[in-house]
Motif scaffolding. Structure first.
Motif, mmCIF file in Angstrom:
data_model
loop_
_atom_site.group_PDB
_atom_site.id
_atom_site.type_symbol
_atom_site.label_atom_id
_atom_site.label_comp_id
_atom_site.label_asym_id
_atom_site.label_seq_id
_atom_site.Cartn_x
_atom_site.Cartn_y
_atom_site.Cartn_z
ATOM 1 N N THR A 33 10.402 -10.173 6.016
ATOM 2 C CA THR A 33 9.410 -9.137 5.748
ATOM 3 C C THR A 33 8.125 -9.825 5.293
ATOM 4 N N GLY A 71 11.298 1.195 1.473
ATOM 5 C CA GLY A 71 10.881 -0.194 1.576
ATOM 6 C C GLY A 71 12.083 -1.114 1.673
ATOM 7 N N ARG A 81 4.419 -9.320 3.786
ATOM 8 C CA ARG A 81 3.501 -8.424 3.083
ATOM 9 C C ARG A 81 2.237 -9.198 2.762
ATOM 10 N N GLU A 82 1.248 -8.497 2.245
ATOM 11 C CA GLU A 82 -0.003 -9.151 1.868
ATOM 12 C C GLU A 82 0.222 -10.257 0.853
#
Length: 191
Positions: free
Chosen positions: A52, A82, A54-55
């Motif tokens: 995964t 999530g 993410r930022e």
């Protein structure tokens, strides 16, 4: 990007593991169902993974079976679910139990998982119906070819997944297909 890890298990701190793959240590988050089936420290482990991005982080999730990974991927596609919540769901119940809860549309079983409220449980039931319930639910609850044939016959006759699974519970294990269908139909006619 990273689909599988094979290496030595260095650390186990639920839900996180440290796996050494030829000198590179990967931190991997796993559901408790996978965690309980891990070998001892220093032994070889193979995990199927999902990365995964993410930022603020790249997080690697590991699974002992392909079914767990596929269900995880289905869960994270749902709005409001999530990766951490999906991991919590898989830690709270097995894939077969989740599939059965979806098939039977039992929101109460899902709300027992920490972090899953009534609205989230209802969203899970709605989003996963047909994607998870019918196929995996049958796999989890059905133990033989005869039982599978009985279930398929009831579904072909127009009964819902829930009705068919409830009728299937009334059929004793080891019953033949034709006798099983008769018994299931009798139990459905009484309802």
């Amino acid at each position: 990007m990273i689909g599988r890890l094979s290496g030595l298990l260095l650390e186990k701190n639920p839900p996180q593991l440290l796996v050494d793959c030829n000198g590179v240590g990967y931190e991997v988050n796993v559901p408790m169902s996978t965690f309980y089936n891990l070998p001892g420290l220093g032994e070889k482990v193979v995990l199927l993974t999902h990365l995964t991005v993410r930022e603020d982080a790249h997080i690697l999730f590991g699974f002992g079976t392909n079914e767990e990974r596929n269900v995880f991927k289905q869960l994270v596609k749902i709005t409001g679910i999530g990766a951490r919540t999906a991991l919590s769901i898989l830690s709270g119940m097995s894939v077969a139990d989740l599939a059965q809860a979806i098939t039977m549309q039992e929101a109460g079983r899902l709300t027992k998982i920490p972090g899953i409220g009534k609205k989230t449980a209802e969203r899970l039931l709605l989003e996963l119906k047909g994607k998870l319930g019918a196929d995996l639910g049958a796999m989890g609850a059905v133990t033989s070819d005869a039982t599978s044939d009985i279930l398929n016959a009831l579904l072909a006759l127009g009964y819902s997944d829930k009705e068919a699974m409830l009728a299937l519970k009334q059929v004793p294990a080891g019953t033949g297909v034709s006798d099983g269908i008769k018994l299931a139909l009798k139990s459905l006619s009484k309802a």
